[in-house]
Each structure stands twice: as structure tokens, then as C-alpha cells.
Design a protein around this motif. Sequence first.
Motif, PDB file in Angstrom:
ATOM      1  N   ILE A 301       0.851  -1.204   0.000  1.00 28.32           N
ATOM      2  CA  ILE A 301       0.000   0.000   0.000  1.00 28.32           C
ATOM      3  C   ILE A 301       0.883   1.248   0.000  1.00 28.32           C
ATOM      4  N   TYR A 302       1.896   1.222   0.850  1.00 27.04           N
ATOM      5  CA  TYR A 302       2.822   2.361   0.952  1.00 27.04           C
ATOM      6  C   TYR A 302       3.446   2.655  -0.418  1.00 27.04           C
ATOM      7  N   ILE A 315       2.746  10.364   4.851  1.00 23.38           N
ATOM      8  CA  ILE A 315       2.007   9.094   4.981  1.00 23.38           C
ATOM      9  C   ILE A 315       2.361   8.474   6.324  1.00 23.38           C
ATOM     10  N   ARG A 316       1.366   8.002   7.052  1.00 16.74           N
ATOM     11  CA  ARG A 316       1.635   7.171   8.227  1.00 16.74           C
ATOM     12  C   ARG A 316       0.592   6.055   8.274  1.00 16.74           C
ATOM     13  N   PHE A 317       0.946   4.969   8.945  1.00 21.51           N
ATOM     14  CA  PHE A 317      -0.031   3.901   9.174  1.00 21.51           C
ATOM     15  C   PHE A 317      -0.414   3.943  10.646  1.00 21.51           C
ATOM     16  N   ARG A 318      -1.704   4.144  10.886  1.00 24.59           N
ATOM     17  CA  ARG A 318      -2.183   4.255  12.264  1.00 24.59           C
ATOM     18  C   ARG A 318      -2.913   2.970  12.642  1.00 24.59           C
ATOM     19  N   GLN A 319      -2.475   2.391  13.745  1.00 21.74           N
ATOM     20  CA  GLN A 319      -3.110   1.154  14.216  1.00 21.74           C
ATOM     21  C   GLN A 319      -4.426   1.490  14.924  1.00 21.74           C
ATOM     22  N   HIS A 320      -5.432   0.658  14.702  1.00 22.45           N
ATOM     23  CA  HIS A 320      -6.676   0.880  15.434  1.00 22.45           C
ATOM     24  C   HIS A 320      -6.464   0.572  16.914  1.00 22.45           C
ATOM     25  N   CYS A 337      -3.059  10.054   5.324  1.00 21.26           N
ATOM     26  CA  CYS A 337      -2.245  11.042   4.617  1.00 21.26           C
ATOM     27  C   CYS A 337      -2.518  12.407   5.216  1.00 21.26           C
ATOM     28  N   LYS A 338      -1.471  13.220   5.272  1.00 31.02           N
ATOM     29  CA  LYS A 338      -1.632  14.543   5.869  1.00 31.02           C
ATOM     30  C   LYS A 338      -1.990  15.542   4.775  1.00 31.02           C
ATOM     31  N   ILE A 339      -3.119  16.207   4.942  1.00 30.99           N
ATOM     32  CA  ILE A 339      -3.497  17.273   4.017  1.00 30.99           C
ATOM     33  C   ILE A 339      -3.706  18.547   4.820  1.00 30.99           C
ATOM     34  N   SER A 340      -4.123  19.615   4.161  1.00 28.61           N
ATOM     35  CA  SER A 340      -4.228  20.915   4.825  1.00 28.61           C
ATOM     36  C   SER A 340      -5.116  20.872   6.062  1.00 28.61           C
ATOM     37  N   SER A 341      -6.131  19.997   6.052  1.00 26.56           N
ATOM     38  CA  SER A 341      -7.044  19.966   7.189  1.00 26.56           C
ATOM     39  C   SER A 341      -6.647  18.929   8.244  1.00 26.56           C
ATOM     40  N   GLY A 342      -5.533  18.248   8.054  1.00 28.62           N
ATOM     41  CA  GLY A 342      -5.086  17.265   9.048  1.00 28.62           C
ATOM     42  C   GLY A 342      -4.869  15.902   8.414  1.00 28.62           C
TER      43      GLY A 342
END
Lengths: 622, 622
Positions: A301-302, A315-320, A337-342
Motif C-alpha cells: 500500500i505504501y 504518509i503514516r499507518f495508524r493502528q486501530h 495522509c496529511k493534508i491541509s485539514s489534518g
Amino acid sequence: MCEDKNSMRLEMENLLKRRFFYDQSFSIYGGVNGLYDYGPVGCAIKINIINLWRRHFILEEQMLEIDCSMLTPEIVLKASGHVDRFTDLMIKDTETGECFRADHLIEGYFEKLLETKDIDDEKKTEIKQLLPQIGNMNVEDIQQLIEKYNIKSPNTNNKLSEPIAFNLMFSTSIGPISQTKDYLRPETAQGMFVNFKRLLNFNQGQLPFAAAQIGNSFRNEISPRSGLLRVREFTMAEIEHFIDPIDKTHSKFDTVADLEIQLYSASNQINGETAQLIRLYDAVHSKLINNETLGYFIGRIYLYLIRIGIDKNRIRFRQHMDNEMAHYACDCWDAECKISSGWIECVGCADRSCYDLTQHTKFSGQRLVAERQLSVPKRVQITERKINSTIIGQIFRKDTSIVVKYLENLSENQAHSLHEKLEQENEKCTINEKEFIITRSMFKLETKEKIVQVEEFTPSVIEPTFGIGRLLYVTLEHNFKIRPEDNQRKYFTLPPLIAPYKCAVLPLSVNAEFKPFVKQISDLLTQANISHKIDTSSSNIGKRYARCDELGIPFAIAIDFDTLQQPYSIALRELESLKQVRVKIDEIVSVLQDLATEKVTWNEIFALYPIFTEQQTKRLEN
Amino acid sequence: MCEDKNSMRLEMENLLKRRFFYDQSFSIYGGVNGLYDYGPVGCAIKINIINLWRRHFILEEQMLEIDCSMLTPEIVLKASGHVDRFTDLMIKDTETGECFRADHLIEGYFEKLLETKDIDDEKKTEIKQLLPQIGNMNVEDIQQLIEKYNIKSPNTNNKLSEPIAFNLMFSTSIGPISQTKDYLRPETAQGMFVNFKRLLNFNQGQLPFAAAQIGNSFRNEISPRSGLLRVREFTMAEIEHFIDPIDKTHSKFDTVADLEIQLYSASNQINGETAQLIRLYDAVHSKLINNETLGYFIGRIYLYLIRIGIDKNRIRFRQHMDNEMAHYACDCWDAECKISSGWIECVGCADRSCYDLTQHTKFSGQRLVAERQLSVPKRVQITERKINSTIIGQIFRKDTSIVVKYLENLSENQAHSLHEKLEQENEKCTINEKEFIITRSMFKLETKEKIVQVEEFTPSVIEPTFGIGRLLYVTLEHNFKIRPEDNQRKYFTLPPLIAPYKCAVLPLSVNAEFKPFVKQISDLLTQANISHKIDTSSSNIGKRYARCDELGIPFAIAIDFDTLQQPYSIALRELESLKQVRVKIDEIVSVLQDLATEKVTWNEIFALYPIFTEQQTKRLEN
């Protein structure tokens, strides 16, 4: 910085609207919230994102792509849990009837509250602790918060209703009599589960294999407001990788093991830490990521996100966390993914264990299982029914078949008790309102030993699931640029594979001598399946270059007075560097083909071909 | 012959089911009529048909492809006429409640009647004349037929209900309160009409241009029964070619003018004649086909059908008769293909004149028009409102803006009567429950002469519309073959561009020495984006060849003992001829790429490479 990010976003969104990348659907009729139409540019980018997905995932892993119905009968979504649990909590303004998604309303209220100076530090800490939990709260929790903080309807300050669970599926009815209850699918996954047997059969009974599906799904969002990020109809791409639960290794894990990826583990989140850059090999072998196959997909995916033009540093992978993960799931990581709104979730990647196939087995009565070879054959006791149809026939004559059928169809338990009963006495049975006396000579159970080579099991499922609209939005935001020397000149640095057109074709002016060359080049590109945009309008070429830049077209062919001289040639310009080379017309197809398929980079072309700065042929062109 | 066709069809349909080309949706839950899932092979063929459509139509004509919402608010489909007229007549069995499509029921009844010997020649003639009209009959006609022929419910012989008009759209409701009435789109066309302004703007105001859309549509068929040919959810590809109604020439008509095509004109049909082979140039210039653009698309459709593998001898274009054509249409031709069950419509091609844009202009209040340059500028009288906001401000102060707005928003008629009234006396107006006295000095109309260079007009639309599922079915039927020497060996001769996989990769046996070559070749093909199917199962190679043939894979690579010798090479086999050549591994990608993209034919490859008959390397293989 925040101001800057927002003004960039506004600039981009203006451009997206003005050049019809996408826009609200049905706006000549006032528009519908949460529905968007993709214009020529957005549609082409979307298709390219999908095609690259096919190539990166399906072709690479020989996945079985299928294409299933969106209309779905209720029982399927009962089995999947959507009918009972696919809900958001909704609150209404008691006066106006306006509907809000409860968690968003309360989050918005708290975020505003944090910005005011009315609250003390203790309150602030309390709210900050509450905020990340709101998304997972139940009706009672939400109601308590509303009462405790005396939260009102945001636009009117009216009283709020109690929250209710609102099911997000669109319902409809298949067939002319409207007797059935049916839905539009909320995800593509179920189509792959209900076809599991056919797919396993297609794969000659072998595991592991992956199914994949790309298509539209529908969610009746309560109050959609975030552009492409939260919509009511959207394209997803999903993979269901079916695997034996006792062996979750992956034969190609070593191809991604050395990738270093930002992993934001559940414990990072609990401890208030940031994401950590971790080698995939280490993450899997330390059991941070549950298993190799899950790790393999995180790596793939990355790589895909980077290939479609998303910035790898955002890009980060966040664990539930435990409280957001379904009870049956082993582990789940979202690519954010980080965009302007977070940070926003773009891809989910979950190990759903054997939940889905187990549920559909239960609801359909069809055994959705695979077989594994036993390393050592196993002796098992099996019980068989011995039904003596000869004796039954002698006694019951024309009713023989219904009696035999009756005995065959007894449940295991019924068969056992009949067997035991007949040890003592005959049994009186009523079949189709008629009585029959069953005797020992007609029916008994026999237990035998059998040697089996295989055993059945319910496969586990690893499920990567992609929101195509979100990926498109993120790659647009990450590639949007404004030229420092002229803030009117905006462009997108999309990878050529993703760019909506590979090339622009621009005659220097409307001069008739250029026309046959425009046609010749367009024909060559068409034959070679290279998408291109011709702009022969009367605007000056600078303006036309700028228009193509705004569409994210990476390369532009200019036809000028040098083109008219033998050997016929054109100027090829690259979007970001604005550098140009001179290429002969009979080489242009192969150069562009290589650039468009990313076989070569612009820098390689730039080193190979003569740099072009100005025309040799001087001619007065008004 | 008919027997033979039917048995071929049954053989094919068995194969399609067994190898999961497609199958009924949700069959583990009993299945839903009219819904189908495409398995890996069907899905790949479908994608190839779509990709070739994109290339043949969109790329070739620089069409503007868009991707619009399927969820559609009612007003859009009111405007299009679907809410009122998109119906089929339905009849119920009065006892069981079973629903039938009235025309199909009566046609079935008559066709059976014609086969019996109970009716005389006169009756037969009458029925034969009635048959083609039934599809266009209204409620009264159908009811009369039922009474006259005493038609009963086909399975039960019960009495039939009166026919009622049943709307074929699936309804749903967007948003949380279920206040709105919405539908799933019954066609993709409307998305292009409602986006007309954006598309015209994207095309810099220039006509002609074509929009295109590929996507799913939904029709709640009353009683779907014909497999893929009549389904409730289906993929369409549609083109809306917008054009100035006073000039329907097409700049590329000469590229198709010499095609000779079977045209089945309305007059052929009325006169009981068969279709005629006519040169497109003649058909357009004799006005049999209404205009050049319509003729151009008929030619392009014909070429496309052949490219996806449909037999050119089983294609005809049938003109709509006056009674089946919508009142607004100028002309309409269906591309029909002959299959085992008869001729079926696969593509429609209609000149819809300016109906659609006119309707949406009327319902939305937005002027969906284009402009044409006048050859001679024209003087026109225009009326302007003169609103004197200085005087209004002096009198009404803080209410100035609402009064100005009121005057601006008057309709043309209201403005005219106010203007005339003010000649005589002041006018008392109530705005927002407040009274205002309007005087001559505040408002008047002035008429001026203006010279205009352009005039507005509503474009006409030429609409080719393709049913992808039907095209897929027809190409499968036209390409299905059984080897004369062995009736167990079935295969499809699909064109390589359409074939689900371009190539099979088959090691001679499970011998471990072959494995690295399988991997190497698969990696090379993957890098080159060539889809392929590896079969390394333990069946003998003949069986594995046969399996690949059943999937319509045109080329197969065999890895044998010669492969292990330098220079490493493989045997490449073609599906239909079963002939083989020997190709070196480092040439295999370019050979297959050329074959898969149809740059070269198998015969060319067969002439270039050494013919392979048997292995040089003799080895004992168990």
C-alpha cells in the motif's frame, strides 16, 4: 503556516472547480450534498489511479478481480452486520428539524470551546481527553455529554433532540411488487464473500488467493460537508486475501521487509507519542504488526501511494485502538495522509480473521470453507445412517420414498434419539399427516472409523480497502504548486502515469501552415494510445501553456516555424522545470511513450536530446 | 441447424458457469433474478471491452469523458421524461400475484399459438402482423388483445389482471429525513446533459464536442429471464455529441464513407424486405441516414463491434419505425447482432435533436445553450431597466437595497407593466410586509439598439449508447468453438485485445527445475503489464492447455526441458491453430506485447520464428 496552507487549498479548490476536475452533482437544480461529478480531468485522473491499482495489486499478485451487483438483498447485509450496526448517531434541532451527525456536532462544539478563553485549564484537559473518544461513543454517552455541557444546535441555539442510531444504507426494493427489502451496497467486500466458493473453485481449491473488486458503494451520510472526503456515493477498491489462519506468512514479504514506514501504533496513541519510523521486518517480527501477510500489504500500500504521487513524508499507518476495532479483527492499520485539514484515512488494512465467511455460512447454510492437506492422515469416527429401503418398501409400498426421505432428513440429534428409541420399541411417526410405524429393521446408525487426508477450515481474510476519491484528492493537494515568479501560474506535478493527459499539442499560432502538423502528431499519438489535449484556440501560446499546466499535463509539444523545416521537429517542454528539448517528429512517439509509462525520466530525455531555447527560423508572426 | 445452435449455446453457457465468466448474484442466498456477478474471466473481458471503447471513441475524437452520480433527484428525471414515461406494461396472475411484462407474455402466447395446428391461415397472418407491434402497444390495445384471444396466465391458466404501467426506476431517498424522492439513474445520459454548461466551458465555448460516460445504470425489469441480455443493473457506455442543428456535417465522415454496411431501413421493414448492404456515403447522400454525423457514428460503431470480435456478417443497423421513435427524434438506428436466439439490439444511435437540453432548460431555469458567430452582425432591440438607486436611497434610506433588489427581480412582464403604470401614476408595492411608493424617477425601461456578433441556440445531440453486457455476451457467442477432432475441447477465439489474459504460463510438469523460469517469465510479463495466468498445478500439460483454451487465452508459453538449455527459450502456442514457435526468453516480452496489442498477427510471428514440433532435449519425465 496554517493561513498559508488554507490559502493554498482555496487556490487549488478554485482551480478544481473552474477547470471542472470535479464539482457538485445536479447543481443546475440546486445541487445535492455529498454527490460529485468528475469532469474530464478528474475522470481521467481517477481512471489512471484505478488502472495503476489494477497493475500494482491485481497483476502483480495474480488476484481474481470480480465485478458484483450493487443492489443487495437484505439477508446479505444482515449476515455482514450492516443492517444492525452500520449506523451513525444522529441529532436533530428540535425546532428546525435540521439533522447533525452527533459526534461531529460535539467535536465541533468542543473545538470551539477550546479556542475561547472562558474555560479553565482543568476543563481544557478534560475536553482534550474526551475529544478522541467521541467517535466511538454510544447513545447514552452522547446524551450525557449534551446534558452536562448544555450543548445546543450550532446555527440556531435551539434545543437538541436525543441522539438516535441512523442506518447509513440507502434502501430500495428489487422487483415489481416491492415485497423485498433491498439496499445499495455500502462496500464492495460482500460480493467477494458471497462468491467465495466460486473463486476457490476457480483457483482449483488452493489457498491463499486474493479477490479484488473496484466499484461504487453508497452511504447515506447524515450531513456531508467535506467535499470529496465524505460523500454519499464513491468508488472503492477492495482486496480480500483469503488465507489459512494457521499460516499467515507471505512468500513475497522479503520484497517489502526493508521498507521504513511511519507506524503510529495503538500504544503510541495511548502514550501521546508520535508515529515511529520502523522497518517492516522489525514491525512484523516484534509482533507490532500481527503477521507477515498484513505487513506485506502495508508495504505494498505504501509503495502504491507513492507511485500515484502522494508525498511519502506525509504518509503514516495508524493502528486501530482496541475500542475502535471490531471484536473479531486481529489487527487493523489505516494508511493516513496529511493534508491541509489534518490527517485523513485513505486506505484501511485489517486482518478480519474468519468473521465474514463464518457469518455467511451461518446465514446462507452453505459451508464457505476450504480444505487443508493433513501432514499426517487422521483416523476419525464417522456415523452413517443405514436405511433399509427394501423393508420399508415391503411395508409402506407407494409411500416408500416419503419415508426414506423423512429418515434422511432427520437432524443429527433426531437420528440419534430415533436410533436409541428403536433399541427399546418401535416408533410412531407422522409424515404429511399420515402415521407410519418405524422399526429397527428399517433404520439404524453405524459408527465406522475412517482415515482422512484433509480437514476443512474457514479461511481468514486480510482486507486492504481503498477510497479512490480520497486518494485523488490527496494526490492533487500534494502536487499542487504555484510558480514563485508568478502567483497566477498554478500547476500540478502529477506522475505521468496519473496525469489526465500525457501531453499537450500546441501550435505556436493559428497560422494555417501548422495545421497539418497538429493533425499528423495527434494521429501518431492516437495510434500509440497516448492521451493528449490539442489546444488550437487563438490565445497566445503562453496562455495555452498555462491552461495545460493547470490541468497537470506533464509534457507539451509546441509546433513552431522550425517544425516546418526538414528534418521536421517539435519543441517538447516539461511542466515543472519549463525546460525544452528539440525532438524529431518521427521520434516523438517513442519518447512520449517512455515518458508516459515512466520508463525514462525527464532528466534522462533532457540529457539525450538537444536543448531548445529559441527558434532558428525567424519569421514575423503578429 | 436450430437444434445445433441451441446445443452450442447450452455448451457455451455451461462453460461460462463452470469457469465463472459470470453467474447469478447472491446465489448462496437463492439468487436474485436479473442480477449477475462477473467472475475473473468475465470481469477481465468486460474491462478490455471498456478500455477498447475508450480508445476507439474517446481518444480518437478527444471526447470529454465524465463520471457522474448514479443517485439522481426526481426533478432531473421529471425533466428527462423518465418519471412519467419510463414504464413497461405489467400484468398479474389474479390468483398467484405473479407479475409478467405484458408484451412478452402476449408475444410468448402468440409464438406458441403459431406453432400449434389449431389455427387457420387467416388467423396466422393476423397474428404475424400483430407480433411486431406488441412492443409499442398501450394499455387499451393490450387489454383488447387479452380479451379477444382470451389469454391466460401462462403457468397456471388463471385469469390475468388488467395491464398497468409500471415505472422501471428503482427509487430511494437521499439524506436522513426521507423527504426527497430520488432514483437510481436508468441511463448515464442525464449526467452529461446537466453538466452541459461546464463541458461547453471546458471546451472553450466551441461546438461540436462530445461528452462520454461509462458506468452502471439500473432498471427494475418486471420479470427478467434472458441471462445477461435483460438485467436490472448493467454497465453502459454513452456518447452525447453536441452539435449545431444547422450544420450536421462531420469533418471525419470521409474516413468511414466507403464502408458497406447492412442497413435495415424502416421501409425495408414495412415492405417485408431484408436488410440491404449499402455504402455509408450513399446512405447519407440519399438521406436514408439523416445526416453525416449520424452516419459517421454508425460507421465508427460498426468498426468497434468488429474490433471486439463480433462477426461482421452478423451485424445490421435497423432503423426505428415512426411508431417506435420518440416524437422529438430525427432518426434512430440500432446496431443489432445475430445470436442463437435471434437479432438483439446492442447499440442505439439516435439523433435526439435539441430535446434534452430544452427540457433541462425548462425545468432548471438555466439556459443550456451555445453561441454561434453570425456571418453578418445583427442589430437587435434590447430593453434595459434603469433603477435610480440615488433617489431610492434618499426616500427609503435603510430599505434601499431591498427595494432595488425587488425591482431587479421583477419578471419581464412585471417590469413592463410597472413601467407603463408609472406613466400614469405612482405604484404602491408591498415588500416584506411593508409598503413602498415607487415613482417614475425611481424606475423606467429604456430600449436601445445593439449590434450583436453571436446568437444563442440549443444544440442538437447525436447519442450512441452501448450495452456492455450485451456486447460481451455477443462476442462470447460469436467466438465460441468446439474442436472438430474432440468435442470436449472448447475454446473462444477472442481478439487478443479483448482476451481476459494475454498469455498462459505452463511448465511441462511440477519438476522443480522449471520453477525459476516460471517466476522469471511471470516477472517479465508483469513488468511489461501483460496479463497472464500461471497454471502450475499437477494436471498433465494437455489438461492445463485445455483449461486455458476454455478461458479464451490466445497464447500459451510452455516451459520444457529445452527451456533449461542455453539459449533459454520457450514454446509459444496459438490457441486456434495449435501451432507453436520457439522463442528465446529475452524476446518473449516484445513478441507478446506486439501480439497482445495486435501490432502483429500470429501469422507474422509464425513466419518469423522457428516452428516448434518437439523438444530437442530428451529426458525421462515420470
